[in-house]
Scaffold this motif. Structure first.
Motif, PDB file in Angstrom:
ATOM      1  N   THR A   1       0.804  -1.222   0.000  1.00  0.00           N
ATOM      2  CA  THR A   1       0.000   0.000   0.000  1.00  0.00           C
ATOM      3  C   THR A   1       0.840   1.277   0.000  1.00  0.00           C
TER       4      THR A   1
ATOM      5  N   GLU B   1      -9.631   1.120  -4.446  1.00  0.00           N
ATOM      6  CA  GLU B   1      -8.235   1.081  -4.883  1.00  0.00           C
ATOM      7  C   GLU B   1      -7.496  -0.011  -4.114  1.00  0.00           C
ATOM      8  N   ALA B   2      -6.732  -0.819  -4.840  1.00  0.00           N
ATOM      9  CA  ALA B   2      -6.022  -1.931  -4.212  1.00  0.00           C
ATOM     10  C   ALA B   2      -4.906  -1.464  -3.292  1.00  0.00           C
ATOM     11  N   ASN B   3      -4.301  -0.316  -3.592  1.00  0.00           N
ATOM     12  CA  ASN B   3      -3.184   0.183  -2.786  1.00  0.00           C
ATOM     13  C   ASN B   3      -3.497   1.565  -2.224  1.00  0.00           C
TER      14      ASN B   3
ATOM     15  N   GLU C   1      -9.216   2.275   0.240  1.00  0.00           N
ATOM     16  CA  GLU C   1      -7.858   1.907  -0.160  1.00  0.00           C
ATOM     17  C   GLU C   1      -7.489   0.550   0.449  1.00  0.00           C
TER      18      GLU C   1
ATOM     19  N   PRO D   1      -8.119  -4.724  -2.690  1.00  0.00           N
ATOM     20  CA  PRO D   1      -8.106  -5.331  -4.031  1.00  0.00           C
ATOM     21  C   PRO D   1      -9.442  -6.000  -4.349  1.00  0.00           C
TER      22      PRO D   1
ATOM     23  N   THR E   1     -11.576  -8.783  -5.922  1.00  0.00           N
ATOM     24  CA  THR E   1     -11.321 -10.193  -6.223  1.00  0.00           C
ATOM     25  C   THR E   1     -12.163 -10.709  -7.377  1.00  0.00           C
TER      26      THR E   1
ATOM     27  N   THR F   1     -14.653  -7.666  -2.710  1.00  0.00           N
ATOM     28  CA  THR F   1     -13.316  -7.665  -2.144  1.00  0.00           C
ATOM     29  C   THR F   1     -13.292  -8.721  -1.035  1.00  0.00           C
TER      30      THR F   1
ATOM     31  N   GLY G   1      -8.160   0.062 -13.838  1.00  0.00           N
ATOM     32  CA  GLY G   1      -6.912  -0.370 -13.211  1.00  0.00           C
ATOM     33  C   GLY G   1      -5.710  -0.341 -14.115  1.00  0.00           C
TER      34      GLY G   1
ATOM     35  N   HIS H   1      -4.652  -4.309 -12.909  1.00  0.00           N
ATOM     36  CA  HIS H   1      -5.740  -5.211 -12.563  1.00  0.00           C
ATOM     37  C   HIS H   1      -5.728  -6.453 -13.459  1.00  0.00           C
TER      38      HIS H   1
END
Length: 428
Positions: free
Chosen positions: A5, A60-62, A206, A209, A211, A223, A237, A241
């Motif tokens: 992150t 947001e994944a990070n 944040e 991710p 899934t 997620t 993404g 992504h």
């Protein structure tokens, strides 16, 4: 090694606006639109939709601006990548779109900087520089085309000694000056737009991710810790992504690009090197790009690789190139060095379209993301509202898909880019 992150250790992260981590998605929520991805495409789309009164969730994944949006050269250049291919395949409709949107991304950015008081060091002015006769002819043609479409008041073509009035280097023969393009601190722009979106009610999560997506009349974005039920979904993404890989995978190949930032040069040396404070990129296929920062450093990027291998000694790869172009910096210290991934379709035309009637995507700006992501945000917001006029331009393009791109594509592209590097060296 940073955690997933963290922002990469770059000049931009070191000088970014204050930012607190946002929570991950928890539980089940609903929205009009769920946007996946917290770079320029996702954040700008979320903000555009919020300005139109939509209830938006962004996942947001990070961290916001973690990927290319927070690491890039910071040049907001007019136009799209792959323009020639776009016109070749689509024709007059594409030509009209390209001329209509040439500076639309710059307009959006400037409007939002003013409207939401975003501090991101925005400066107007850019130059594309030519190293040989072939590139000079290309820039001359681009200049003449721009003038013919009414942009003569912001474009200037300069030759010979006059180039040094803009870039103090012996490397370049000619330059196309564009005073409507610009450069900026990209991470601070992305952070500022995210805050603006939140001020209009957008909920941002944040470290979350996605899934999977359950498609249907009302898609569900999943997620590990929560779910968003939405009327529409936007996949933004880009390089990172892996969603909808069966339909989107293989068209876009990740490329590594790298940057360095010098120590502060002082105002005198900075003005000597770039008297008009332009953002500069050369006209090579495998290009170098550089500009001044607000605190008078030189930010220099390039050395793009297509083999999925990171350059371990970024300074060793880039600093000699910088000093060859600008020998005034022979003894200048390098304070920051970093890299990241950008998405490049084989024909360089961005992929913008719909997977389902209510699931949309954008990816593959080929290095033009600062400007074009903001235009794409309007195209995506229009599509959410069932206006597909501009999206149809991109969906009319045929893209070549490489089977097993993760295993085969990058070496193939690396071989192809070796050919283009040879062309750059020979000036053909």
């Amino acid at each position: 090694m940073t955690s997933p992150t963290d922002h990469v250790d770059s000049y931009y992260a070191a000088t970014a606006a204050a930012r607190q981590p946002r929570p991950a998605l928890a539980g089940d929520i609903e929205a009009d639109v769920c946007v996946i991805g917290g770079g320029f495409s996702g954040v700008a789309t979320a903000l555009t939709l919020a300005e139109r009164g939509k209830n938006v969730v962004l996942i947001e994944a990070n961290r916001i601006g973690w990927g290319a949006s927070g690491r890039n050269g910071g040049q907001a250049l007019a136009g799209w990548s792959g323009e020639g291919e776009l016109v070749k395949q689509v024709g007059e409709k594409a030509a009209e779109f390209l001329h209509r949107t040439r500076y639309r991304g710059n307009d959006i950015i400037e409007e939002r900087i003013a409207k939401y008081a975003i501090e991101c060091d925005y400066v107007r002015g850019a130059a594309t520089v030519a190293l040989n006769a072939r590139q000079s002819a290309m820039l001359r043609a681009e200049f003449e085309d721009g003038v013919s479409h009414g942009f003569g008041d912001v474009l200037e073509y300069v030759e010979g000694a006059n180039v040094k009035a803009h870039v103090a280097s012996d490397t370049y023969q000619t330059a196309l000056i564009d005073r409507r393009s610009g450069h900026l601190h990209p991470l601070n722009l992305c952070i500022g737009e995210a805050r603006a979106a939140e001020s209009l009610g957008v909920r941002i999560f944040e470290g979350a991710p996605v899934t999977s997506i359950d498609h249907g009349a009302t898609p569900v974005v999943n997620t590990a810790t929560g779910h968003v039920r939405a009327g529409a979904v936007v996949l933004a993404g880009n390089s990172y992504h892996k969603l909808a890989n069966k339909k989107l995978g293989g068209y876009m190949l990740p490329a590594q690009t790298f940057m360095i930032a010098t120590e502060p040069l002082g105002e005198n040396l900075a003005n000597e090197i770039l008297p008009g404070n332009l953002g500069v990129c050369d006209a090579n296929w495998v290009l170098d790009y550089f500009r001044r920062s607000a605190d008078n450093r030189l930010l220099f990027g390039g050395r793009c690789t297509y083999s999925n291998r990171e350059i371990m000694d970024v300074e060793g790869a880039l600093a000699p190139r910088m000093r060859k172009v600008l020998p005034q910096l022979e003894k200048t210290r390098i304070d920051y060095r970093w890299g990241g991934v950008i998405g490049i379709p084989l024909n360089r035309v961005p992929l913008i379209g719909k997977l389902e009637a209510n699931v949309f995507y954008v990816q593959g700006y080929s290095g033009h993301g600062v400007n074009c992501s903001h235009i794409a945000a309007e195209i995506l917001a229009d599509a959410v509202e069932a206006n597909f006029a501009d999206m149809d331009v991109f969906e009319s393009v045929t893209h070549f898909k490489i089977p097993a791109a993760d295993m085969v594509g990058s070496p193939m592209l690396a071989l192809g880019m070796t050919y283009f590097r040879l062309r750059d060296a020979l000036g053909v």
